[in-house]
Design an enzyme around this catalytic site. Structure first.
Site, PDB file in Angstrom:
ATOM      1  N   ASP A  78      33.118 -32.737 -50.154  1.00 36.09           N
ATOM      2  CA  ASP A  78      33.146 -31.199 -50.187  1.00 36.09           C
ATOM      3  C   ASP A  78      34.222 -30.451 -50.358  1.00 36.09           C
ATOM      4  N   LEU A 101      34.846 -27.549 -49.441  1.00 39.86           N
ATOM      5  CA  LEU A 101      34.765 -26.615 -48.341  1.00 39.86           C
ATOM      6  C   LEU A 101      34.855 -25.166 -48.869  1.00 39.86           C
ATOM      7  N   ASP A 150      36.611 -31.742 -54.996  1.00 40.41           N
ATOM      8  CA  ASP A 150      35.732 -30.743 -55.918  1.00 40.41           C
ATOM      9  C   ASP A 150      35.067 -31.651 -57.104  1.00 40.41           C
ATOM     10  N   SER A 154      15.081 -26.200 -55.829  1.00 44.12           N
ATOM     11  CA  SER A 154      14.791 -24.947 -55.070  1.00 44.12           C
ATOM     12  C   SER A 154      13.430 -24.577 -55.760  1.00 44.12           C
ATOM     13  N   TYR A 212      21.733 -18.321 -60.678  1.00 41.80           N
ATOM     14  CA  TYR A 212      21.372 -19.445 -59.805  1.00 41.80           C
ATOM     15  C   TYR A 212      20.404 -20.082 -60.265  1.00 41.80           C
ATOM     16  N   LYS A 239      19.526 -24.485 -61.346  1.00 45.54           N
ATOM     17  CA  LYS A 239      18.966 -25.177 -60.649  1.00 45.54           C
ATOM     18  C   LYS A 239      17.636 -25.760 -61.946  1.00 45.54           C
ATOM     19  N   ASN A 295      22.296 -13.011 -46.489  1.00 49.58           N
ATOM     20  CA  ASN A 295      21.567 -12.484 -47.225  1.00 49.58           C
ATOM     21  C   ASN A 295      20.126 -12.753 -46.748  1.00 49.58           C
ATOM     22  N   ARG A 315       6.702 -16.201 -46.809  1.00 42.29           N
ATOM     23  CA  ARG A 315       7.283 -17.443 -47.565  1.00 42.29           C
ATOM     24  C   ARG A 315       6.906 -18.709 -46.871  1.00 42.29           C
ATOM     25  N   ARG A 362      13.397  -5.612 -52.412  1.00 42.12           N
ATOM     26  CA  ARG A 362      14.581  -5.815 -52.896  1.00 42.12           C
ATOM     27  C   ARG A 362      14.243  -6.493 -54.306  1.00 42.12           C
ATOM     28  N   GLY A 371      13.998  -8.492 -57.443  1.00 44.18           N
ATOM     29  CA  GLY A 371      13.732  -9.890 -57.674  1.00 44.18           C
ATOM     30  C   GLY A 371      13.083 -10.389 -56.870  1.00 44.18           C
ATOM     31  N   ASP A 372      12.588 -10.039 -55.549  1.00 48.78           N
ATOM     32  CA  ASP A 372      11.830 -10.667 -54.884  1.00 48.78           C
ATOM     33  C   ASP A 372      10.451 -10.687 -55.225  1.00 48.78           C
TER      34      ASP A 372
HETATM   35  P1  NAD Z   1      25.940 -24.846 -48.283  1.00 51.61           P
HETATM   36  O1  NAD Z   1      26.549 -23.665 -49.222  1.00 51.61           O
HETATM   37  O2  NAD Z   1      25.997 -24.638 -46.922  1.00 51.61           O
HETATM   38  O3  NAD Z   1      26.159 -26.296 -48.895  1.00 51.61           O
HETATM   39  C1  NAD Z   1      26.789 -26.439 -50.098  1.00 51.61           C
HETATM   40  C2  NAD Z   1      27.970 -27.157 -49.924  1.00 51.61           C
HETATM   41  O4  NAD Z   1      28.469 -27.542 -51.519  1.00 51.61           O
HETATM   42  C3  NAD Z   1      29.066 -26.390 -49.304  1.00 51.61           C
HETATM   43  O5  NAD Z   1      29.685 -27.099 -48.265  1.00 51.61           O
HETATM   44  C4  NAD Z   1      30.103 -26.128 -50.261  1.00 51.61           C
HETATM   45  O6  NAD Z   1      31.469 -25.929 -49.871  1.00 51.61           O
HETATM   46  C5  NAD Z   1      29.901 -27.343 -51.476  1.00 51.61           C
HETATM   47  N1  NAD Z   1      30.221 -27.028 -52.711  1.00 51.61           N
HETATM   48  C6  NAD Z   1      29.946 -26.173 -53.654  1.00 51.61           C
HETATM   49  N2  NAD Z   1      30.566 -26.186 -54.983  1.00 51.61           N
HETATM   50  C7  NAD Z   1      31.260 -27.648 -54.560  1.00 51.61           C
HETATM   51  C8  NAD Z   1      32.035 -28.385 -55.606  1.00 51.61           C
HETATM   52  N3  NAD Z   1      32.161 -27.631 -56.873  1.00 51.61           N
HETATM   53  N4  NAD Z   1      32.526 -29.292 -55.137  1.00 51.61           N
HETATM   54  C9  NAD Z   1      32.445 -29.898 -53.911  1.00 51.61           C
HETATM   55  N5  NAD Z   1      31.600 -29.200 -53.074  1.00 51.61           N
HETATM   56  C10 NAD Z   1      31.111 -28.128 -53.248  1.00 51.61           C
HETATM   57  O7  NAD Z   1      24.322 -24.611 -48.901  1.00 51.61           O
HETATM   58  P2  NAD Z   1      22.926 -25.550 -48.492  1.00 51.61           P
HETATM   59  O8  NAD Z   1      21.925 -24.183 -47.649  1.00 51.61           O
HETATM   60  O9  NAD Z   1      23.438 -26.621 -47.443  1.00 51.61           O
HETATM   61  O10 NAD Z   1      22.389 -25.849 -49.830  1.00 51.61           O
HETATM   62  C11 NAD Z   1      22.500 -27.022 -50.101  1.00 51.61           C
HETATM   63  C12 NAD Z   1      21.982 -27.469 -51.629  1.00 51.61           C
HETATM   64  O11 NAD Z   1      20.537 -26.846 -51.594  1.00 51.61           O
HETATM   65  C13 NAD Z   1      22.462 -26.373 -52.714  1.00 51.61           C
HETATM   66  O12 NAD Z   1      22.515 -26.925 -53.839  1.00 51.61           O
HETATM   67  C14 NAD Z   1      21.346 -25.191 -52.764  1.00 51.61           C
HETATM   68  O13 NAD Z   1      21.361 -24.668 -54.013  1.00 51.61           O
HETATM   69  C15 NAD Z   1      20.133 -26.015 -52.434  1.00 51.61           C
HETATM   70  N6  NAD Z   1      19.013 -25.048 -51.840  1.00 51.61           N
HETATM   71  C16 NAD Z   1      19.428 -24.302 -50.845  1.00 51.61           C
HETATM   72  C17 NAD Z   1      18.385 -23.575 -50.215  1.00 51.61           C
HETATM   73  C18 NAD Z   1      18.660 -22.655 -49.152  1.00 51.61           C
HETATM   74  O14 NAD Z   1      18.010 -21.575 -48.715  1.00 51.61           O
HETATM   75  N7  NAD Z   1      19.633 -23.207 -48.251  1.00 51.61           N
HETATM   76  C19 NAD Z   1      17.176 -23.271 -50.848  1.00 51.61           C
HETATM   77  C20 NAD Z   1      16.927 -24.059 -52.102  1.00 51.61           C
HETATM   78  C21 NAD Z   1      17.887 -24.986 -52.525  1.00 51.61           C
HETATM   79  N1  UFG Z   2      13.997 -10.175 -46.135  1.00 49.13           N
HETATM   80  C1  UFG Z   2      13.917  -8.843 -45.677  1.00 49.13           C
HETATM   81  N2  UFG Z   2      15.229  -8.539 -45.017  1.00 49.13           N
HETATM   82  C2  UFG Z   2      16.244  -9.159 -45.276  1.00 49.13           C
HETATM   83  C3  UFG Z   2      16.266 -10.613 -45.760  1.00 49.13           C
HETATM   84  C4  UFG Z   2      15.175 -10.931 -46.209  1.00 49.13           C
HETATM   85  O1  UFG Z   2      12.841  -8.238 -45.349  1.00 49.13           O
HETATM   86  O2  UFG Z   2      17.246  -8.698 -44.847  1.00 49.13           O
HETATM   87  C5  UFG Z   2      12.684 -10.560 -46.858  1.00 49.13           C
HETATM   88  C6  UFG Z   2      12.655 -10.958 -48.227  1.00 49.13           C
HETATM   89  O3  UFG Z   2      12.501  -9.891 -48.905  1.00 49.13           O
HETATM   90  C7  UFG Z   2      11.462 -12.088 -48.450  1.00 49.13           C
HETATM   91  C8  UFG Z   2      11.861 -12.776 -46.985  1.00 49.13           C
HETATM   92  O4  UFG Z   2      12.493 -12.007 -46.246  1.00 49.13           O
HETATM   93  O5  UFG Z   2      10.262 -11.487 -48.502  1.00 49.13           O
HETATM   94  C9  UFG Z   2      12.658 -13.971 -47.232  1.00 49.13           C
HETATM   95  O6  UFG Z   2      13.856 -13.584 -47.834  1.00 49.13           O
HETATM   96  P1  UFG Z   2      14.919 -14.709 -47.931  1.00 49.13           P
HETATM   97  O7  UFG Z   2      16.274 -14.141 -48.463  1.00 49.13           O
HETATM   98  O8  UFG Z   2      15.225 -15.253 -46.428  1.00 49.13           O
HETATM   99  O9  UFG Z   2      14.518 -15.780 -48.940  1.00 49.13           O
HETATM  100  P2  UFG Z   2      14.016 -15.766 -50.332  1.00 49.13           P
HETATM  101  O10 UFG Z   2      12.798 -16.373 -50.418  1.00 49.13           O
HETATM  102  O11 UFG Z   2      14.312 -14.359 -50.842  1.00 49.13           O
HETATM  103  O12 UFG Z   2      15.244 -16.821 -51.005  1.00 49.13           O
HETATM  104  C10 UFG Z   2      15.206 -17.993 -50.653  1.00 49.13           C
HETATM  105  C11 UFG Z   2      16.484 -18.767 -50.964  1.00 49.13           C
HETATM  106  C12 UFG Z   2      17.085 -18.746 -52.365  1.00 49.13           C
HETATM  107  C13 UFG Z   2      15.854 -19.336 -53.359  1.00 49.13           C
HETATM  108  C14 UFG Z   2      14.527 -18.859 -52.997  1.00 49.13           C
HETATM  109  C15 UFG Z   2      13.535 -19.255 -53.794  1.00 49.13           C
HETATM  110  O13 UFG Z   2      17.444 -18.040 -50.073  1.00 49.13           O
HETATM  111  O14 UFG Z   2      18.233 -19.386 -52.523  1.00 49.13           O
HETATM  112  O15 UFG Z   2      14.193 -18.607 -51.508  1.00 49.13           O
HETATM  113  O16 UFG Z   2      13.236 -20.536 -53.374  1.00 49.13           O
HETATM  114  F1  UFG Z   2      16.013 -18.865 -54.671  1.00 49.13           F
END
Ligand code: NAD
Ligand code: UFG
Length: 349
Positions: free
Chosen positions: A31, A33, A58, A124, A148, A152, A197, A230, A291, A293-294
């Protein structure tokens, strides 16, 4: 068996490390970090009693990747590392394309060089974009609505191409729905930088008094109460999905996408009510504009994962909120907080 975990100190990666170690795998974590802290490793060690080999590296540094693969006998890679903030990706798309795509290309090149052909990739539900119908199944046409999401989608395509070119590859694309919750010990969890977020981390910070009120983004969607719906999935269930995917790619070749969700959708208002119940706190909120894009509704058809991976989510929304809340109160400042005493008491009112 030795598994390289890219992004292993992050939110989902750290929970997956715990499940892997508890199941007897050896792990190597890489990682940079950029969005996580090394403290998560100490906490993983504390939960599991096992050691972790860590490289502060990295993916953009191919030399580091060479070193890691030469120094370790890696059998498979779980590839979490990537940047994940949708809004930020709109502002700095090149940074997202470079980090997520070039990082993955480097990793694939070095994996091929070392004859490691097994990968579980963090995709995702964002790759479904806006669809007419729910539940979302893996065979739907894909589309992305922001940089983003496009990273993916592009990585999924790249992984399909490498699998066509070389039949040794065995890849699982895991399409996560909305990961929430934390390890039930309250020791590891999501530690967002700045103002969150996502819904559940935001609600947690309102409940603990760090933020004053939640903005509910729109109550005029075509859903049962007008707020967005969701498929929230507990991060520990998600982590166990990775173990099942790993078992699958160990016994087959080719590439497959799997939805990891519960198959059930909850509205924003339902999440607020459940969080209030587990925390005993009132969550002040205000309805605001949608928001950009939602989408209105997103939830998974997770029958493919059930059938082919023998996996299904076990934890309900109450457990997701209770575990998020425990993590929040035990670590008011995330990993900067002093490590908590162990507690498994549920805080249900
Ligand atoms: P996170 O940010 O907590 O974990 C990702 C990790 O990757 C971090 O620790 C970051 O430091 C590391 N990283 C980023 N770029 C790097 C690089 N170039 N080299 C080395 N390390 C690097 O995120 P997460 O929520 O644990 O998500 C993990 C994966 O799942 C991500 O690919 C994310 O896109 C995907 N994902 C997350 C969600 C979500 O809502 N959390 C939803 C769908 C998909
Ligand atoms: N929401 C609010 N207030 C907030 C935050 C979110 O009302 O402050 C609502 C959003 O409008 C949505 C729901 O809560 O209806 C969930 O929102 P999140 O931001 O928690 O999650 P999203 O579904 O928008 O996004 C997540 C991941 C993205 C991914 C997406 C689609 O965070 O990375 O799912 O898989 F792209």
């Amino acid at each position: 068996m030795s598994i390289l975990i890219t992004g292993g100190t992050g939110y989902i990666g750290s929970h997956t490390c715990v499940e892997l170690l508890n199941s007897g795998y050896e792990i190597v974590v890489l990682d940079n970090l950029s969005n996580s802290r090394k403290d998560s490793l100490d906490r993983i060690k504390r939960i599991t009693g096992k050691d972790i080999k860590f490289y502060h590296s990295d993916l953009l540094n191919k030399g580091d990747l060479h070193t890691i693969f030469s120094e370790n006998n890696i059998d498979a890679v779980i590839h979490f590392a990537g940047l994940k903030a949708v809004g930020e990706s709109v502002n700095v798309p090149l940074h997202y394309y470079e980090n997520n795509i070039t990082g993955t290309l480097n990793l694939l090149e070095v994996m091929e060089k070392f004859g490691v052909y097994r990968m579980v990739f963090s995709s995702s539900a964002t790759v479904y974009g806006t669809q007419e119908k729910v539940p979302l199944s893996e065979d739907l046409p894909l589309q992305a609505t922001n940089p983003y999401g496009r990273t993916k989608l592009m990585i999924e395509e790249i992984l399909r191409d490498v699998t066509i070119a070389n039949r040794n590859w065995s890849i699982a694309l895991l399409r996560y729905f909305n990961p929430v919750g934390a390890h039930p010990s309250g020791t590891i969890g999501e530690d967002p930088n700045g103002i969150p977020n996502n819904l559940v981390p935001y609600i947690s910070q309102v409940a603990i008094g760090k933020l004053s009120e939640l903005k509910v983004y729109g109550n005029d969607y075509n859903t049962h109460d007008g707020t967005g719906v969701r498929d929230y999935i507990h991060v520990v269930d998600l982590a166990s999905g990775h173990l099942k995917a790993l078992e699958k790619i160990m016994r087959s070749t080719g590439i497959n996408a799997y939805n990891l969700g519960t198959g059930r959708g909850y509205s924003v208002l339902e999440v607020i009510q459940t969080f209030e119940k587990v925390s005993g706190k009132l969550i002040p909120y205000k309805i605001t504009r949608r928001r950009p894009g939602d989408i209105a509704i997103s939830y998974a058809d997770s029958s493919k994962a059930e059938k082919e991976l023998n996996w299904s989510a076990q934890k309900n929304l109450l457990e997701m909120c209770a575990d998020s809340w425990r993590w929040q109160i035990q670590n008011p400042n995330g990993y900067e907080s002093k490590e908590p005493e162990y507690s498994s008491k549920l805080i249900l009112n």
